[in-house]
Design a protein around this motif. Structure first.
Motif, PDB file in Angstrom:
ATOM      1  N   GLU A  79       4.377   6.276   2.106  1.00  0.00           N
ATOM      2  CA  GLU A  79       4.321   7.722   2.321  1.00  0.00           C
ATOM      3  C   GLU A  79       4.559   8.061   3.782  1.00  0.00           C
ATOM      4  O   GLU A  79       5.310   8.977   4.103  1.00  0.00           O
ATOM      5  CB  GLU A  79       2.966   8.264   1.858  1.00  0.00           C
ATOM      6  CG  GLU A  79       2.948   8.555   0.370  1.00  0.00           C
ATOM      7  CD  GLU A  79       1.544   8.653  -0.198  1.00  0.00           C
ATOM      8  OE1 GLU A  79       0.585   8.835   0.597  1.00  0.00           O
ATOM      9  OE2 GLU A  79       1.403   8.528  -1.427  1.00  0.00           O
ATOM     10  N   ALA A  80       3.907   7.289   4.666  1.00  0.00           N
ATOM     11  CA  ALA A  80       4.059   7.533   6.102  1.00  0.00           C
ATOM     12  C   ALA A  80       5.527   7.420   6.512  1.00  0.00           C
ATOM     13  O   ALA A  80       6.042   8.274   7.249  1.00  0.00           O
ATOM     14  CB  ALA A  80       3.225   6.534   6.890  1.00  0.00           C
ATOM     15  N   SER A  81       6.211   6.414   5.966  1.00  0.00           N
ATOM     16  CA  SER A  81       7.605   6.221   6.352  1.00  0.00           C
ATOM     17  C   SER A  81       8.479   7.346   5.794  1.00  0.00           C
ATOM     18  O   SER A  81       9.466   7.750   6.408  1.00  0.00           O
ATOM     19  CB  SER A  81       8.106   4.866   5.853  1.00  0.00           C
ATOM     20  OG  SER A  81       8.230   4.895   4.458  1.00  0.00           O
ATOM     21  N   ARG A 112      13.675   2.022   4.230  1.00  0.00           N
ATOM     22  CA  ARG A 112      12.359   1.642   3.679  1.00  0.00           C
ATOM     23  C   ARG A 112      12.441   0.264   3.033  1.00  0.00           C
ATOM     24  O   ARG A 112      11.567  -0.568   3.206  1.00  0.00           O
ATOM     25  CB  ARG A 112      11.900   2.666   2.641  1.00  0.00           C
ATOM     26  CG  ARG A 112      11.494   3.994   3.222  1.00  0.00           C
ATOM     27  CD  ARG A 112      10.583   4.765   2.271  1.00  0.00           C
ATOM     28  NE  ARG A 112      11.160   4.933   0.948  1.00  0.00           N
ATOM     29  CZ  ARG A 112      11.929   5.956   0.596  1.00  0.00           C
ATOM     30  NH1 ARG A 112      12.218   6.904   1.473  1.00  0.00           N
ATOM     31  NH2 ARG A 112      12.404   6.047  -0.628  1.00  0.00           N
ATOM     32  N   PRO A 155       0.815  -1.210   0.000  1.00  0.00           N
ATOM     33  CA  PRO A 155       0.000   0.000   0.000  1.00  0.00           C
ATOM     34  C   PRO A 155       0.857   1.273   0.000  1.00  0.00           C
ATOM     35  O   PRO A 155       1.876   1.340   0.690  1.00  0.00           O
ATOM     36  CB  PRO A 155      -0.786  -0.103   1.315  1.00  0.00           C
ATOM     37  CG  PRO A 155      -0.614  -1.495   1.785  1.00  0.00           C
ATOM     38  CD  PRO A 155       0.622  -2.026   1.188  1.00  0.00           C
ATOM     39  N   ASN A 156       0.395   2.243  -0.774  1.00  0.00           N
ATOM     40  CA  ASN A 156       1.134   3.495  -0.904  1.00  0.00           C
ATOM     41  C   ASN A 156       1.261   4.266   0.407  1.00  0.00           C
ATOM     42  O   ASN A 156       2.301   4.848   0.690  1.00  0.00           O
ATOM     43  CB  ASN A 156       0.431   4.398  -1.926  1.00  0.00           C
ATOM     44  CG  ASN A 156       1.245   4.475  -3.200  1.00  0.00           C
ATOM     45  OD1 ASN A 156       2.459   4.267  -3.169  1.00  0.00           O
ATOM     46  ND2 ASN A 156       0.585   4.756  -4.299  1.00  0.00           N
ATOM     47  N   ASP A 157       0.192   4.221   1.203  1.00  0.00           N
ATOM     48  CA  ASP A 157       0.206   5.049   2.425  1.00  0.00           C
ATOM     49  C   ASP A 157       1.290   4.613   3.411  1.00  0.00           C
ATOM     50  O   ASP A 157       1.840   5.445   4.136  1.00  0.00           O
ATOM     51  CB  ASP A 157      -1.177   5.084   3.100  1.00  0.00           C
ATOM     52  CG  ASP A 157      -1.808   3.706   3.188  1.00  0.00           C
ATOM     53  OD1 ASP A 157      -1.376   2.830   2.413  1.00  0.00           O
ATOM     54  OD2 ASP A 157      -2.713   3.500   4.013  1.00  0.00           O
ATOM     55  N   VAL A 158       1.618   3.313   3.403  1.00  0.00           N
ATOM     56  CA  VAL A 158       2.686   2.839   4.287  1.00  0.00           C
ATOM     57  C   VAL A 158       4.005   3.498   3.893  1.00  0.00           C
ATOM     58  O   VAL A 158       4.767   3.993   4.726  1.00  0.00           O
ATOM     59  CB  VAL A 158       2.818   1.301   4.212  1.00  0.00           C
ATOM     60  CG1 VAL A 158       3.936   0.815   5.123  1.00  0.00           C
ATOM     61  CG2 VAL A 158       1.518   0.635   4.568  1.00  0.00           C
ATOM     62  N   ASP A 195       8.093  10.277   8.020  1.00  0.00           N
ATOM     63  CA  ASP A 195       8.875  10.037   9.237  1.00  0.00           C
ATOM     64  C   ASP A 195      10.376  10.129   8.998  1.00  0.00           C
ATOM     65  O   ASP A 195      11.170   9.961   9.928  1.00  0.00           O
ATOM     66  CB  ASP A 195       8.544   8.650   9.828  1.00  0.00           C
ATOM     67  CG  ASP A 195       7.134   8.616  10.389  1.00  0.00           C
ATOM     68  OD1 ASP A 195       6.556   9.701  10.547  1.00  0.00           O
ATOM     69  OD2 ASP A 195       6.613   7.518  10.650  1.00  0.00           O
TER      70      ASP A 195
END
Lengths: 278, 291
Positions: free
Chosen positions: B187-189, B199, B182-185, B192
């Motif tokens: 992006e979140a990293s 990553r 998933p893209n959001d994982v 951060d």
């Protein structure tokens, strides 16, 4: 700076990919050269583009005949596999009883058997059928198609089965209430829904059957029945020293594959990806 | 009544394929086990002599078979590593949003479609003429020479060509795996402040575990069963140094006419393939993480 890195990355990827395909370049350029020119420099472009060696290789390989055999065997096998394995998988997935589970388990478990374990007894059994029941299984294209169907059934049933499980059953129930027979439900409603996985099944089987060498080499002995891999094998046995001619022969075998790839590229890459994830 | 109709449909849908499958796969497998206990030359008129487990015991003293076992194992280890590294590197590059991605993906996948037998012939020519030419021009004659005539290098040639064949296929599987993250994982990293390597190590690789399972399974089993490339590239030579398992079995049965003994080898081959692939799937499956 970031842009600079990106351009470097673009270039590196392209160079790596071109390097990856460079053997094909070598085959192409040398397929146009005569023997002397070939040994002067194998990497150079040919002085002239003459299709002389292609014509010669075509005759010596009996290429058009082999192409026709390969097309006949591959197309017929794949069509029958799609029809039979989708029907079987759907019925097994939708009939939740012990028998279905056992049949499905047998299909899956046999995926672990390498072809070499089966080849000798298979040939024995097929000649027994040929001799006692007088059904010509050995040395016929139809016999080979029969065997291709058998070997492809495990993976095809497995892929269809997984896909059917993900389709909600309500649609089928509604159609049954409306009076459709099982046959009607399957062909009118289910089969169209199965299209994505049908593409995967077709592509995997086309690649495997088109390129298969060992099984045809065991079953087909008549010269006139040879498939492309078989005729390539015999061609190399007889003409290895003439590498320029051999190159033209190899190019001939690659051309149908390239045409297939260009026509169905999107489906092939997507199909392989989906087939693997299942 | 309803039940009877259903039985008819059940047969109609499942019986045709299952009968073909029984005839081609299941019955020959059972007959194969039976044959492995006999001494027989394959000629129907000649007697089959029951020898019990003798064929299997004989395997342990068969130096050519043991040599081929060792070579197949070595080949498989090298091939699995090499195919997966090349496939994964290309997959990571191709999915990093470059304009040349599509072209690269198409080119790298191409050899897989051509087929093992033909790839072997192509590379036979390259080792014979192109490698020697490069050696002469660059002076690196210790590296660039005809690998196929050297007892050690012929095996590396096989690894090389097998990698060329399989890497594109494995790349497609890794690409499918990368796309399913998933893209959001990601992006979140990035927000951060995780680095590219962090990553890769902490997100991409763990979430790619299912793709690793499949890729390892496919490379492991197809490397172990290699035949076509083996036949056209080296033919088992020089001096049987690249005679892999599958070819050894083929030669034993159809080359030397030892049907019973060859079939015993084939049964052992099945047991090894089954044991290795099942163990691998079990181990890597355990490491898969749910999101």
């Amino acid at each position: 700076m970031k842009k600079f890195y990106k351009i470097i990355k673009e270039l590196l990827l392209l160079i790596a990919a071109l390097f990856f395909l460079s053997p094909i370049y070598i085959i192409i350029v040398n397929s146009f050269k005569d023997r002397q020119e070939l040994y002067e420099n194998v990497l150079a472009l040919p002085k002239e583009f003459s299709f002389q060696y292609y014509i010669e290789a075509m005759e010596k390989m009996n290429f058009l005949n082999a192409l026709a055999n390969s097309l006949y065997i591959t197309i017929l096998s794949v069509l029958i596999i799609v029809v039979l394995s989708s029907m079987t998988a759907w019925m097994l997935a939708r009939t939740d009883n012990k028998l279905s589970k056992i049949i499905f388990m047998i299909f899956i478990a046999t995926m672990l058997i390498p072809f070499q374990t089966l080849m000798m007894p298979l040939m024995q059994f097929m000649s027994t059928i040929t001799n006692t029941l007088h059904i010509p299984m050995i040395n016929t294209r139809e016999g080979l198609i029969f065997m291709h169907i058998g070997f492809s059934s495990s993976i095809s049933v497995f892929l269809y089965h997984g896909f059917v499980k993900s389709i909600p059953i309500t649609l089928e129930e509604a159609a049954t209430i409306d009076g459709a027979s099982k046959f009607g439900v399957f062909w009118r409603i289910i089969f169209p829904i199965l299209k994505p996985i049908t593409v995967t099944v077709m592509i995997l089987n086309v690649i495997n059957i088109w390129n298969d060498y060992l099984l045809p080499s065991l079953t087909l002995t008549d010269k006139g029945l040879r498939t492309i891999p078989l005729s390539t094998f015999y061609f190399f046995g007889e003409f290895t020293i003439q590498w320029n001619l051999a190159m033209a022969g190899l190019m001939l075998t690659i051309i149908p594959v390239v045409i297939f790839y260009v026509l169905a590229q999107k489906h092939i890459i997507k199909g392989i990806g989906e087939g693997a994830v299942k | 009544m309803q039940n009877k109709i259903n039985k008819g449909w059940y047969l109609l849908f499942t019986a045709p394929l299952f009968i073909i499958f029984l005839t081609v796969v299941v019955i020959p497998f059972v007959i194969g086990i039976y044959y492995s206990f006999f001494k027989w030359d394959g000629i129907a008129a000649n007697p089959k002599v029951f020898v019990g487990f003798d064929n299997f015991i004989k395997l342990f003293g068969d130096t050519r078979f043991l040599e081929s076992t060792w070579k197949t194992t070595l080949f498989t280890i090298l091939a699995v590593i090499s195919v997966n590294i090349v496939g994964l590197v290309f997959a990571l590059l191709v999915t990093s949003k470059l304009r040349t991605s599509n072209a690269a993906r198409t080119m790298v996948f191409m050899p897989y479609l051509i087929g093992g037998l033909i790839l072997g012939y192509i590379w036979q020519f390259i080792f014979l003429d192109v490698f020697t030419l490069i050696g002469e021009v660059t002076g690196l004659e210790n590296v660039f020479f005809n690998w196929l005539i050297d007892m050690d290098f012929a095996l590396y040639a096989l690894v090389f060509v097998f990698t060329w064949q399989m890497a594109g296929y494995i790349m497609i599987i890794y690409i499918a795996g990368i796309h399913s993250i998933p893209n959001d994982v990601m992006e979140a990293s990035m927000i951060d402040g995780a680095s590219w390597w962090q990553r890769l190590k902490n997100i991409t690789f763990p979430l790619l575990m299912p793709a690793f399972t499949i890729s390892l399974f496919l490379t492991l089993s197809s490397a172990f069963k290699i035949y076509d490339v083996n036949l056209s590239l080296t033919g088992g030579g020089p001096a049987n140094s690249t005679e892999m398992f599958a070819m050894n079995i083929y030669n034993e049965i159809f080359g030397y006419g030892n049907y019973g003994y060859g079939q015993a080898k084939a049964i052992i081959f099945f047991l090894i393939v089954a044991a290795i692939t099942l163990t691998q799937v079990y181990i890597t499956k355990k490491r898969e993480v749910e999101l």
